[in-house]
Design a protein around this motif. Structure first.
Motif, PDB file in Angstrom:
ATOM      1  N   GLY A 130      43.137  41.474  60.166  1.00  0.00           N
ATOM      2  CA  GLY A 130      41.877  41.533  59.435  1.00  0.00           C
ATOM      3  C   GLY A 130      41.571  40.265  58.668  1.00  0.00           C
ATOM      4  N   ALA A 131      42.609  39.471  58.401  1.00  0.00           N
ATOM      5  CA  ALA A 131      42.387  38.188  57.729  1.00  0.00           C
ATOM      6  C   ALA A 131      41.759  37.163  58.653  1.00  0.00           C
ATOM      7  N   GLY A 132      41.750  37.478  59.953  1.00  0.00           N
ATOM      8  CA  GLY A 132      41.117  36.571  60.910  1.00  0.00           C
ATOM      9  C   GLY A 132      42.061  35.993  61.938  1.00  0.00           C
ATOM     10  N   LEU A 133      43.317  36.404  61.902  1.00  0.00           N
ATOM     11  CA  LEU A 133      44.259  35.900  62.897  1.00  0.00           C
ATOM     12  C   LEU A 133      43.989  36.525  64.257  1.00  0.00           C
ATOM     13  N   ALA A 137      50.091  25.597  60.214  1.00  0.00           N
ATOM     14  CA  ALA A 137      49.822  24.893  61.468  1.00  0.00           C
ATOM     15  C   ALA A 137      49.376  25.859  62.557  1.00  0.00           C
ATOM     16  N   VAL A 138      50.002  27.027  62.630  1.00  0.00           N
ATOM     17  CA  VAL A 138      49.602  28.033  63.624  1.00  0.00           C
ATOM     18  C   VAL A 138      48.176  28.507  63.349  1.00  0.00           C
ATOM     19  N   VAL A 139      47.865  28.768  62.094  1.00  0.00           N
ATOM     20  CA  VAL A 139      46.507  29.211  61.741  1.00  0.00           C
ATOM     21  C   VAL A 139      45.483  28.167  62.161  1.00  0.00           C
ATOM     22  N   PHE A 140      45.819  26.893  61.978  1.00  0.00           N
ATOM     23  CA  PHE A 140      44.860  25.813  62.229  1.00  0.00           C
ATOM     24  C   PHE A 140      44.751  25.441  63.716  1.00  0.00           C
ATOM     25  N   GLN A 141      45.604  25.967  64.573  1.00  0.00           N
ATOM     26  CA  GLN A 141      45.541  25.628  65.989  1.00  0.00           C
ATOM     27  C   GLN A 141      44.159  25.951  66.562  1.00  0.00           C
ATOM     28  N   GLN A 142      43.516  24.932  67.152  1.00  0.00           N
ATOM     29  CA  GLN A 142      42.259  25.094  67.894  1.00  0.00           C
ATOM     30  C   GLN A 142      41.131  25.655  67.042  1.00  0.00           C
ATOM     31  N   LEU A 143      41.148  25.384  65.747  1.00  0.00           N
ATOM     32  CA  LEU A 143      40.063  25.822  64.872  1.00  0.00           C
ATOM     33  C   LEU A 143      39.537  24.634  64.078  1.00  0.00           C
ATOM     34  N   VAL A 146      45.068  34.922  54.763  1.00  0.00           N
ATOM     35  CA  VAL A 146      46.456  35.253  55.106  1.00  0.00           C
ATOM     36  C   VAL A 146      47.329  35.162  53.856  1.00  0.00           C
ATOM     37  N   GLU A 147      47.132  34.126  53.072  1.00  0.00           N
ATOM     38  CA  GLU A 147      47.894  33.994  51.825  1.00  0.00           C
ATOM     39  C   GLU A 147      47.651  35.191  50.907  1.00  0.00           C
ATOM     40  N   GLU A 148      46.399  35.659  50.842  1.00  0.00           N
ATOM     41  CA  GLU A 148      46.090  36.819  50.010  1.00  0.00           C
ATOM     42  C   GLU A 148      46.822  38.063  50.495  1.00  0.00           C
ATOM     43  N   VAL A 149      46.834  38.279  51.810  1.00  0.00           N
ATOM     44  CA  VAL A 149      47.537  39.440  52.366  1.00  0.00           C
ATOM     45  C   VAL A 149      49.023  39.378  52.014  1.00  0.00           C
ATOM     46  N   LEU A 150      49.561  38.166  52.001  1.00  0.00           N
ATOM     47  CA  LEU A 150      50.985  37.986  51.718  1.00  0.00           C
ATOM     48  C   LEU A 150      51.274  37.888  50.222  1.00  0.00           C
ATOM     49  N   GLY A 151      50.271  38.122  49.412  1.00  0.00           N
ATOM     50  CA  GLY A 151      50.474  38.083  47.971  1.00  0.00           C
ATOM     51  C   GLY A 151      50.773  36.705  47.432  1.00  0.00           C
ATOM     52  N   GLY A 152      50.299  35.680  48.154  1.00  0.00           N
ATOM     53  CA  GLY A 152      50.511  34.310  47.710  1.00  0.00           C
ATOM     54  C   GLY A 152      51.887  33.767  48.014  1.00  0.00           C
ATOM     55  N   GLY A 200      38.274  22.797  60.689  1.00  0.00           N
ATOM     56  CA  GLY A 200      38.929  22.829  59.394  1.00  0.00           C
ATOM     57  C   GLY A 200      38.450  23.906  58.449  1.00  0.00           C
ATOM     58  N   ALA A 201      37.120  24.050  58.286  1.00  0.00           N
ATOM     59  CA  ALA A 201      36.595  25.011  57.313  1.00  0.00           C
ATOM     60  C   ALA A 201      36.975  26.438  57.682  1.00  0.00           C
ATOM     61  N   ALA A 202      36.817  26.788  58.948  1.00  0.00           N
ATOM     62  CA  ALA A 202      37.160  28.139  59.400  1.00  0.00           C
ATOM     63  C   ALA A 202      38.651  28.393  59.238  1.00  0.00           C
ATOM     64  N   ALA A 203      39.466  27.413  59.594  1.00  0.00           N
ATOM     65  CA  ALA A 203      40.920  27.570  59.481  1.00  0.00           C
ATOM     66  C   ALA A 203      41.342  27.729  58.025  1.00  0.00           C
ATOM     67  N   ARG A 204      40.730  26.959  57.132  1.00  0.00           N
ATOM     68  CA  ARG A 204      41.078  27.064  55.710  1.00  0.00           C
ATOM     69  C   ARG A 204      40.738  28.445  55.161  1.00  0.00           C
ATOM     70  N   THR A 205      39.611  28.987  55.602  1.00  0.00           N
ATOM     71  CA  THR A 205      39.214  30.325  55.152  1.00  0.00           C
ATOM     72  C   THR A 205      40.219  31.374  55.609  1.00  0.00           C
ATOM     73  N   ILE A 206      40.581  31.317  56.886  1.00  0.00           N
ATOM     74  CA  ILE A 206      41.536  32.291  57.423  1.00  0.00           C
ATOM     75  C   ILE A 206      42.894  32.130  56.756  1.00  0.00           C
TER      76      ILE A 206
END
Length: 210
Positions: A88-91, A47-53, A65-71, A55-61
Motif C-alpha cells: 500500500g505504500a506503493g511498492l 536503492a530497490v525503491v528507486f529502481q526505474q522510478l 515505506v519508512e512510515e510503515v516501518l515506523g522510521g 526521483g520525486a515518485a521514488a522519494r514519496t514511496i
C-alpha cells in the motif's frame, strides 16, 4: 541530504583526457548527494525503491515505506511489517519481494552487510554478495559500490545513461555494452568518475564548444 566531492585525483586525470577534459571544465568536480545516516541495509532498501522510478515518485514511496516501518528501516522491522501495508505504500510486487528477501537473508546471516566487512571486500566480491538477493542485480550492486562505498573504479557499461553519455562526449553512436566495457580501460582506476561525467553529460543543454 549532503553533498560531498569524490575522487579529486580521478577528476584531474579526466581533465587531462582529450574527450572528457572539456566536460570536466564545464561541469566541475564530481559531487554526489549522500543520504546521511543510512546503513548498508537501509541504503539498499532505498536503492530497490528507486529502481526505474523518477526521483520525486521514488522519494514519496520511500517515505511511505519508512512510515510503515515506523522510521526504522532494519531487517527486523521489514520482517515484522504487514506485506499488505508495504504494498500500500506503493511498492510493486517485485520490489516488495526483493526487500523481504534482502531482510530474510541478512537476518539469517546468508548476506552480511557489516560495514567493515564490506569495505574489506574487493568490488566483485561485493557484487557477488549483494546479487544473492532476489531483485538486486549487478547494476544495483554497482550503484552501491559507487555511491555508498565510494569505490573509484566501477564501470557500469550496461547502464543506458553511461552508454548515452559516452556517445555524447565522444560524438559517436551509442555503443553496445560489450564494446563499452573495454572502451574505458585506459581510464582505470577512475572509471567511476568517468561514469559520473557520462551521466552529467546528458544533463548539459549546451555541450562544450557549442
Amino acid at each position: 541530504m549532503t553533498e560531498r566531492a569524490l575522487w579529486p585525483d580521478g577528476v584531474a586525470r579526466l581533465a587531462a583526457d582529450d574527450r572528457f577534459g572539456a566536460w570536466v571544465e564545464q561541469v566541475g568536480p564530481v559531487t554526489t548527494s549522500v543520504v546521511s545516516g543510512l546503513d548498508p541495509f537501509a541504503y539498499l532498501v532505498r536503492a530497490v525503491v528507486f529502481q526505474q522510478l523518477a526521483g520525486a515518485a521514488a522519494r514519496t514511496i520511500h517515505g511511505r515505506v519508512e512510515e510503515v516501518l515506523g522510521g526504522r528501516v532494519t531487517p527486523e522491522a521489514v520482517g515484522a511489517a504487514d506485506p499488505t501495508a508495504l504494498r500500500g505504500a506503493g511498492l510493486s510486487a517485485s520490489k516488495l519481494k526483493a526487500i523481504v528477501d534482502l531482510a530474510e537473508k541478512v537476518r539469517s546471516g546468508e548476506v552480511c552487510l557489516d560495514e567493515a566487512e564490506l569495505e574489506a571486500l574487493d568490488d566483485e566480491a561485493v557484487v557477488s554478495r549483494l546479487t544473492k538477493v532476489w531483485g538486486i542485480g549487478r547494476w544495483t550492486a554497482q550503484m552501491f559500490l559507487i555511491f555508498r562505498l565510494g569505490r573509484p573504479d566501477v564501470w557500469p557499461a550496461d547502464d543506458l545513461g553511461v552508454r548515452s553519455g559516452w556517445a555524447r562526449i565522444h560524438g559517436c553512436d551509442r555503443p553496445p555494452s560489450a564494446e563499452l566495457q573495454k572502451s574505458a580501460d585506459h581510464l582505470a582506476p577512475w572509471r567511476s568518475a568517468a561514469a559520473w561525467y557520462c551521466w552529467r553529460a546528458l544533463d548539459v543543454a549546451d555541450p562544450p564548444g557549442a
